[in-house]
Design a protein around this motif. Structure first.
Motif, PDB file in Angstrom:
ATOM      1  N   TYR A 215      19.344  90.169 -10.179  1.00  0.00           N
ATOM      2  CA  TYR A 215      18.172  89.303 -10.140  1.00  0.00           C
ATOM      3  C   TYR A 215      17.252  89.639  -8.974  1.00  0.00           C
ATOM      4  O   TYR A 215      17.689  89.761  -7.836  1.00  0.00           O
ATOM      5  N   HIS A 216      15.957  89.814  -9.275  1.00  0.00           N
ATOM      6  CA  HIS A 216      14.931  90.033  -8.257  1.00  0.00           C
ATOM      7  C   HIS A 216      13.921  88.893  -8.330  1.00  0.00           C
ATOM      8  O   HIS A 216      13.381  88.614  -9.407  1.00  0.00           O
ATOM      9  N   GLU A 217      13.659  88.277  -7.203  1.00  0.00           N
ATOM     10  CA  GLU A 217      12.626  87.243  -7.144  1.00  0.00           C
ATOM     11  C   GLU A 217      11.574  87.675  -6.132  1.00  0.00           C
ATOM     12  O   GLU A 217      11.823  87.702  -4.931  1.00  0.00           O
ATOM     13  N   VAL A 218      10.412  88.043  -6.626  1.00  0.00           N
ATOM     14  CA  VAL A 218       9.328  88.514  -5.761  1.00  0.00           C
ATOM     15  C   VAL A 218       8.698  87.306  -5.076  1.00  0.00           C
ATOM     16  O   VAL A 218       8.195  86.405  -5.762  1.00  0.00           O
ATOM     17  N   PRO A 219       8.719  87.241  -3.738  1.00  0.00           N
ATOM     18  CA  PRO A 219       8.319  86.032  -3.003  1.00  0.00           C
ATOM     19  C   PRO A 219       6.953  85.468  -3.384  1.00  0.00           C
ATOM     20  O   PRO A 219       6.818  84.270  -3.609  1.00  0.00           O
ATOM     21  N   ASP A 220       5.941  86.317  -3.479  1.00  0.00           N
ATOM     22  CA  ASP A 220       4.608  85.829  -3.824  1.00  0.00           C
ATOM     23  C   ASP A 220       4.186  86.305  -5.210  1.00  0.00           C
ATOM     24  O   ASP A 220       3.012  86.298  -5.550  1.00  0.00           O
ATOM     25  N   GLY A 221       5.148  86.719  -5.998  1.00  0.00           N
ATOM     26  CA  GLY A 221       4.856  87.259  -7.324  1.00  0.00           C
ATOM     27  C   GLY A 221       4.442  86.202  -8.318  1.00  0.00           C
ATOM     28  O   GLY A 221       4.887  85.047  -8.250  1.00  0.00           O
ATOM     29  N   GLY A 222       3.591  86.606  -9.268  1.00  0.00           N
ATOM     30  CA  GLY A 222       3.169  85.715 -10.334  1.00  0.00           C
ATOM     31  C   GLY A 222       3.706  86.173 -11.673  1.00  0.00           C
ATOM     32  O   GLY A 222       4.774  86.795 -11.745  1.00  0.00           O
ATOM     33  N   HIS A 223       2.948  85.904 -12.722  1.00  0.00           N
ATOM     34  CA  HIS A 223       3.431  86.201 -14.067  1.00  0.00           C
ATOM     35  C   HIS A 223       3.023  87.587 -14.553  1.00  0.00           C
ATOM     36  O   HIS A 223       3.548  88.065 -15.557  1.00  0.00           O
ATOM     37  N   LEU A 224       2.117  88.233 -13.842  1.00  0.00           N
ATOM     38  CA  LEU A 224       1.564  89.492 -14.336  1.00  0.00           C
ATOM     39  C   LEU A 224       2.106  90.719 -13.627  1.00  0.00           C
ATOM     40  O   LEU A 224       1.438  91.752 -13.555  1.00  0.00           O
ATOM     41  N   MET A 225       3.318  90.642 -13.106  1.00  0.00           N
ATOM     42  CA  MET A 225       3.829  91.728 -12.271  1.00  0.00           C
ATOM     43  C   MET A 225       3.990  93.064 -13.011  1.00  0.00           C
ATOM     44  O   MET A 225       3.881  94.118 -12.410  1.00  0.00           O
ATOM     45  N   ILE A 226       4.205  93.031 -14.323  1.00  0.00           N
ATOM     46  CA  ILE A 226       4.334  94.293 -15.061  1.00  0.00           C
ATOM     47  C   ILE A 226       3.017  95.066 -15.038  1.00  0.00           C
ATOM     48  O   ILE A 226       2.995  96.289 -15.234  1.00  0.00           O
ATOM     49  N   HIS A 227       1.922  94.362 -14.772  1.00  0.00           N
ATOM     50  CA  HIS A 227       0.602  94.989 -14.747  1.00  0.00           C
ATOM     51  C   HIS A 227       0.176  95.437 -13.346  1.00  0.00           C
ATOM     52  O   HIS A 227      -0.936  95.934 -13.175  1.00  0.00           O
ATOM     53  N   GLU A 228       1.050  95.234 -12.358  1.00  0.00           N
ATOM     54  CA  GLU A 228       0.779  95.720 -11.007  1.00  0.00           C
ATOM     55  C   GLU A 228       1.367  97.120 -10.868  1.00  0.00           C
ATOM     56  O   GLU A 228       2.537  97.343 -11.175  1.00  0.00           O
ATOM     57  N   LYS A 229       0.566  98.034 -10.389  1.00  0.00           N
ATOM     58  CA  LYS A 229       0.991  99.426 -10.318  1.00  0.00           C
ATOM     59  C   LYS A 229       2.300  99.598  -9.550  1.00  0.00           C
ATOM     60  O   LYS A 229       3.252 100.216 -10.043  1.00  0.00           O
ATOM     61  N   GLY A 230       2.371  99.065  -8.346  1.00  0.00           N
ATOM     62  CA  GLY A 230       3.568  99.235  -7.519  1.00  0.00           C
ATOM     63  C   GLY A 230       4.802  98.617  -8.143  1.00  0.00           C
ATOM     64  O   GLY A 230       5.874  99.243  -8.177  1.00  0.00           O
TER      65      GLY A 230
END
Length: 358
Positions: free
Chosen positions: A326-341
């Motif tokens: 499990y990974h929980e990105v601290p400031d991540g939202g719902h569109l992370m698959i669309h972020e290049k990094g």
């Protein structure tokens, strides 16, 4: 007196007929509002044209697909990526050709049933999605095993793969998987607390999808009340990181965006809701580890600031299934698959086992 009685009976009779006519009209109007129109199937006389490659499934339906990356004949890894709600095989994926060549990966995306140029499936279920994926892989000769990535509501297809075709999986990633509040293993108190944090319009929408699926079309098309935060693009759904991602995505034109709902919103968007938030044939939190010998992994990525998917329930899923990484990105939202990094990190971890600091 006799004439008055007859006159009164005639009036009552006319009133009864008028009332019956009104009731029939109301029922007909109600039926029309509840019953969705037939889909405009691609390739039919009045339907949209077929412009993409498709396969024909064993039940006669067609699935439309798109290939990216290196040719599958020379690829070291073959990944089937499953799109989310109101999306398609043309999902924005910020994975450069150079990176895909470095990874030696072939990426296959497809329009799920009713979306884009794939035929609707009135019998669509969680289970049917897994076998659509398996048949797609077989007809395109991906080999005995392949990797899968699911995004948002498209992850019910991935849960189905873990249940029904685990022997075909070489590795699995679920990205911001949408939760079904009625999964049996959730503690009722926790599920209820998180459910009540949703906007009222979404509480009603999800309740209808679960308990009264025949009314979904009516609710999602009526104009009297707010009906869906995601469909009405409520600003509360996007955090700062998501807004920046949307800004980046807007700079890359998508000429096929209009095709997503072209066969009708009911067989694409509405049926997605009905299937995902309905009664499943199994409880995901009762699944067994598909890789008991650690030959591969299952990964789950969640954003702590995801406004669509509550991290509290996501954490509970991960605790119940300790074999999920499990990974929980601290400031991540719902569109992370669309972020290049993050998109690159998700692929590198799935294929190479590389961990990254996000």
């Amino acid at each position: 007196m006799h004439d008055l009685l007859i006159s009164s009976l005639c009036i009552l009779g006319m009133l009864a007929v008028a009332a019956a006519v009104i009731l029939v009209c109301i029922a007909a109007y109600g039926y029309k509002r509840v019953k969705p129109p037939p889909p405009k199937i691609c390739g039919s006389p009045n339907g949209p044209p077929i412009t993409s490659p498709r396969i024909k499934l064993s039940d006669g339906r067609h699935l439309s697909y798109r290939e990216r990356g290196v040719p599958k004949e020379i690829a070291k890894y073959k990944v089937i990526l499953v799109h989310g709600f109101d999306s398609s095989k043309d999902i924005y994926l910020p994975l450069s050709q150079e990176v895909m060549e470095e990874l030696s990966v072939y990426v296959l995306t497809f329009d799920r049933a009713g979306y884009g140029e794939s035929d609707p499936n009135p019998k669509r279920s969680v289970k049917s999605e897994a076998f659509d994926i398996q048949e797609l892989a077989d007809q395109l000769h991906l080999g005995p095993k392949f990797h899968v990535i699911g995004v948002s509501i498209g992850t019910y297809s991935i849960w189905a793969c873990l249940k029904y075709i685990p022997h075909r999986l070489a590795g699995v990633t679920l990205v911001v998987p949408v939760i079904n509040f009625w999964w049996p293993s959730f503690p009722p108190k926790l599920a209820k607390e998180v459910f009540r944090k949703q906007l009222k319009r979404d509480q009603v929408k999800l309740t209808i999808a679960h308990h009264f699926p025949a009314l979904v079309y009516w609710w999602m098309t009526q104009k009297l009340f707010p009906y869906s935060s995601i469909m009405q693009r409520h600003p509360i759904l996007l955090n700062k990181r998501d807004l920046e991602t949307i800004k980046q995505m807007s700079q890359v034109p998508n000429p096929h965006e209009h095709k997503v709902r072209q066969q009708g919103v009911h067989e694409s968007l509405h049926r997605d809701m009905i299937v995902h938030f309905g009664k499943w044939e199994f409880d995901p939190m009762k699944l067994k580890n598909p890789f008991p010998d650690n030959e591969a992994c299952v990964y789950l990525w969640e954003g702590h600031n995801d406004k669509l998917v509550p991290f509290e329930l996501q954490r509970y899923v991960a605790e119940k299934l300790p074999w999920i990484k499990y990974h929980e990105v601290p400031d991540g939202g719902h569109l992370m698959i669309h972020e290049k990094g993050l998109c690159e990190a998700i692929f590198r971890e799935l294929l190479l086992g590389e961990e990254s600091s996000f």
